[in-house]
Design an enzyme around this catalytic site. Sequence first.
Site, short mmCIF file in Angstrom:
data_model
loop_
_atom_site.label_atom_id
_atom_site.label_comp_id
_atom_site.label_asym_id
_atom_site.label_seq_id
_atom_site.Cartn_x
_atom_site.Cartn_y
_atom_site.Cartn_z
N ARG A 1 0.83 -1.22 0.00
CA ARG A 1 0.00 0.00 0.00
C ARG A 1 0.86 1.27 0.00
O ARG A 1 0.54 2.26 0.67
CB ARG A 1 -0.97 0.02 1.20
CG ARG A 1 -1.80 -1.20 1.36
CD ARG A 1 -2.77 -1.47 0.21
NE ARG A 1 -3.28 -2.82 0.34
CZ ARG A 1 -2.83 -3.86 -0.39
NH1 ARG A 1 -1.92 -3.69 -1.34
NH2 ARG A 1 -3.31 -5.06 -0.21
N SER B 1 -9.84 -0.61 4.36
CA SER B 1 -9.01 -0.86 5.55
C SER B 1 -8.48 0.44 6.12
O SER B 1 -8.04 1.31 5.37
CB SER B 1 -7.83 -1.76 5.21
OG SER B 1 -8.30 -3.01 4.77
C1 LIG Z 1 -15.56 -0.81 -0.12
C2 LIG Z 1 -14.08 -0.58 -0.22
C3 LIG Z 1 -13.24 -1.66 -0.45
C4 LIG Z 1 -11.86 -1.48 -0.56
N1 LIG Z 1 -11.07 -2.57 -0.75
C5 LIG Z 1 -9.75 -2.40 -0.89
C6 LIG Z 1 -8.90 -3.53 -1.11
O1 LIG Z 1 -9.34 -4.68 -1.16
N2 LIG Z 1 -7.57 -3.29 -1.28
C7 LIG Z 1 -7.03 -2.03 -1.25
O2 LIG Z 1 -5.81 -1.88 -1.45
N3 LIG Z 1 -7.81 -0.95 -1.01
C8 LIG Z 1 -9.14 -1.10 -0.84
N4 LIG Z 1 -9.93 -0.02 -0.59
C9 LIG Z 1 -9.31 1.32 -0.47
C10 LIG Z 1 -9.26 2.13 -1.79
O3 LIG Z 1 -10.25 1.69 -2.70
C11 LIG Z 1 -7.88 2.05 -2.47
O4 LIG Z 1 -6.87 2.59 -1.64
C12 LIG Z 1 -7.85 2.78 -3.83
O5 LIG Z 1 -6.61 2.54 -4.43
C13 LIG Z 1 -8.08 4.28 -3.75
O6 LIG Z 1 -8.32 4.73 -5.08
P1 LIG Z 1 -9.12 6.08 -5.36
O7 LIG Z 1 -9.19 6.32 -6.81
O8 LIG Z 1 -10.40 6.06 -4.63
O9 LIG Z 1 -8.12 7.12 -4.71
P2 LIG Z 1 -8.46 8.29 -3.69
O10 LIG Z 1 -9.01 7.71 -2.45
O11 LIG Z 1 -9.24 9.35 -4.36
O12 LIG Z 1 -6.99 8.83 -3.41
C14 LIG Z 1 -6.06 8.04 -2.71
C15 LIG Z 1 -4.70 8.74 -2.79
O13 LIG Z 1 -4.24 8.71 -4.14
C16 LIG Z 1 -3.93 10.03 -4.59
N5 LIG Z 1 -4.25 10.09 -6.01
C17 LIG Z 1 -5.43 9.79 -6.61
N6 LIG Z 1 -5.32 9.94 -7.94
C18 LIG Z 1 -4.06 10.37 -8.20
C19 LIG Z 1 -3.34 10.72 -9.38
N7 LIG Z 1 -3.90 10.67 -10.60
N8 LIG Z 1 -2.05 11.11 -9.25
C20 LIG Z 1 -1.45 11.16 -8.03
N9 LIG Z 1 -2.09 10.86 -6.88
C21 LIG Z 1 -3.37 10.46 -6.96
C22 LIG Z 1 -4.82 10.94 -3.75
O14 LIG Z 1 -4.31 12.25 -3.70
C23 LIG Z 1 -4.77 10.23 -2.41
O15 LIG Z 1 -3.60 10.57 -1.70
C24 LIG Z 1 -11.31 -0.17 -0.46
C25 LIG Z 1 -12.16 0.92 -0.24
C26 LIG Z 1 -13.53 0.72 -0.11
C27 LIG Z 1 -14.41 1.90 0.12
#
Ligand SMILES: Cc1cc2nc3c(=O)[nH]c(=O)nc-3n(C[C@H](O)[C@H](O)[C@H](O)COP(=O)(O)OP(=O)(O)OC[C@H]3O[C@@H](n4cnc5c(N)ncnc54)[C@H](O)[C@@H]3O)c2cc1C
EC number: 1.3.1.98
Length: 280
Positions: free
Chosen positions: A162, A213
């Site tokens: 992560r 998480s």
């Molecule tokens: C129901 C649920 C289930 C989940 N299951 C998992 C799982 O199984 N495994 C897991 O690893 N995670 C899981 N997650 C957490 C989450 O989905 C992940 O961490 C995911 O990668 C976040 O992606 P996002 O597009 O929503 O990023 P965001 O939450 O919008 O951003 C996360 C970070 O990435 C940065 N960021 C976003 N886009 C860019 C870009 N283009 N350039 C630079 N930085 C950027 C943001 O500034 C921030 O710091 C889960 C979340 C939920 C709600």
Amino acid sequence: MKHFQRHPIAKYTTLKVGGYADNFYIPNDREELTELIQSFGSHQFLLLGNGSNIFIKSKRIKKPVLMTNKSLKDVDIDATTGKLRVGAGVDIRKMIADCLRVGLRAPVELLTIPATVGGAVYMNAGRTSMNSSISDNLIEVEVFDGKHFTTLSRKECTFSHRYSVFHRRPQTTILSATFQYDRIPSDVIQSLKRTSIEAAKDKDYRNLASAGSVFKKCDYQLMQSLRGTGFRRTGFARNTPNCIVNYGDAYAWQISALLAYAYVSHRLRGKQAILEWQVW
Ligand SMILES: Cc1cc2nc3c(=O)[nH]c(=O)nc-3n(C[C@H](O)[C@H](O)[C@H](O)COP(=O)(O)OP(=O)(O)OC[C@H]3O[C@@H](n4cnc5c(N)ncnc54)[C@H](O)[C@@H]3O)c2cc1C
């Protein structure tokens, strides 16, 4: 491009908590996004993908917030070589569906993660139980630092659990990522897909507002013991350890209190807890 001032942004996150951004931008395409970033010069800004790993603790966010999932939407697939270049604003579930359509062995293990490609690469999203992460088949990442467009190899991204190099480069925007997948018979991939979805089926937090998480490193037994505790509006999920859910209208201070409680509980037992969430 849409530009909102004093804009409430909890609704753009899956946890549905937090205040407003002084300036919130939704660029329509890559050019608008990069020109906007360029115009900020050395001023800091925040990038929002699907908001599924973000806890907005602040009442007011002074830094400009840019949402990427309306821009950076391109998907270029070469079904013969198995190579694909995907815009950072693309939902990984769409990327996986596009791969399956042309017979590529997409990371179906990640189908339950509500991420954009940019957010997934930033977080090196994955499922430990399924031994799969977004960086497994990643070749390179195209980035913009406000002045230059460059490409980072998988090695240069220094992925670990992560974590990616982008945590140390807050002013670097991921524009796209290139992956390579093998071809696979469709019955095999469909079976893998079913296993992936089945494994996540009973997790209660999937039907409630959450940000996945909470900690990327924690004491599992301790987090088990916290299940179901909390406030009326928010608490630790009942059947999923290491997850905080918002039952509706949770306050940010309540979630901060739950985090503090988890940290103190770890410290009292001489254990370590490292946050996975990004806190704004
Ligand atoms: C129901 C649920 C289930 C989940 N299951 C998992 C799982 O199984 N495994 C897991 O690893 N995670 C899981 N997650 C957490 C989450 O989905 C992940 O961490 C995911 O990668 C976040 O992606 P996002 O597009 O929503 O990023 P965001 O939450 O919008 O951003 C996360 C970070 O990435 C940065 N960021 C976003 N886009 C860019 C870009 N283009 N350039 C630079 N930085 C950027 C943001 O500034 C921030 O710091 C889960 C979340 C939920 C709600």
